[in-house]
Scaffold this active site. Sequence first.
Site, PDB file in Angstrom:
ATOM      1  N   HIS A 186       0.847  -1.197   0.000  1.00 11.69           N
ATOM      2  CA  HIS A 186       0.000   0.000   0.000  1.00 11.69           C
ATOM      3  C   HIS A 186       0.879   1.243   0.000  1.00 11.69           C
ATOM      4  O   HIS A 186       2.074   1.198   0.334  1.00 11.69           O
ATOM      5  CB  HIS A 186      -0.978   0.009   1.188  1.00 11.69           C
ATOM      6  CG  HIS A 186      -0.340   0.220   2.529  1.00 11.69           C
ATOM      7  ND1 HIS A 186      -0.010   1.459   3.018  1.00 11.69           N
ATOM      8  CD2 HIS A 186       0.001  -0.660   3.506  1.00 11.69           C
ATOM      9  CE1 HIS A 186       0.504   1.347   4.227  1.00 11.69           C
ATOM     10  NE2 HIS A 186       0.528   0.055   4.542  1.00 11.69           N
ATOM     11  N   CYS A 201       3.711  -4.406   6.634  1.00 18.21           N
ATOM     12  CA  CYS A 201       3.305  -4.139   5.258  1.00 18.21           C
ATOM     13  C   CYS A 201       4.488  -3.712   4.397  1.00 18.21           C
ATOM     14  O   CYS A 201       5.552  -3.352   4.899  1.00 18.21           O
ATOM     15  CB  CYS A 201       2.229  -3.060   5.226  1.00 18.21           C
ATOM     16  SG  CYS A 201       0.608  -3.641   5.759  1.00 18.21           S
TER      17      CYS A 201
END
Length: 231
Positions: A186, A201
Amino acid sequence: MGDTRRRAAVVLGVTALVAPVAVVANAGTAQAASCTTQTGPYQKQVEKFLGRPVDGKQSTADCKAIQAFQTKHGIKPNIGYAGPVTWGVMDLMLKQKAVGSNPNKAGKCPVNKGRIACVNLTLQLSWIQDGKKLVYGPVPVRTGRDGYETRTGLKKIYWRNIDHVSTIYDVPMPYSQFFDGGQAFHSANLSMWNPPGSHGCVNMTTATAKKYWSLLKKGDDVYVYGRKPGT
């Protein structure tokens, strides 16, 4: 998606890098601090990287140049000291640049899976390939910090949410593509070289995250390998 799985899918991955520090930089509060007169242990290397005269001695101009670099990338304290964290970021940048346009030269990311997103934790680089053909990248990314490492191995994108917001941290995670529990690609609105790391992440610039969104789909493979410096 069940409540348990959805909750797992919102574990935040904001913040990543390179050197073993325990300070998370806040870009919104990265204000200029007083410059140090102290010569750092990596003074010559840092001077060379910044195009400064390489004499191994701290000067006011050296300090301001180092401090500007530290402020840009959220390195704390941003006092212009040529220490291990600052040099660690610079050294990583040099290693990333040296990869050129052949990120899978060692053949560690599978070439028999068709389209696949590769993540090299050691170099903090990611790219998309199709067989042996490079489709996009390599690009710098920010992966999990010590204790929140991005998990290695072969995975698949199982959920995508272009406007995702973490319900745990209440932080936007645009262009989220989840591939392992709460770990996802992301975008993150800060430097890709900002220490110390994400909560697992793979952070990307907005431009990169948009490109990954357009090139990947649910069910595509993701391969994560290596070990992030400092973990």
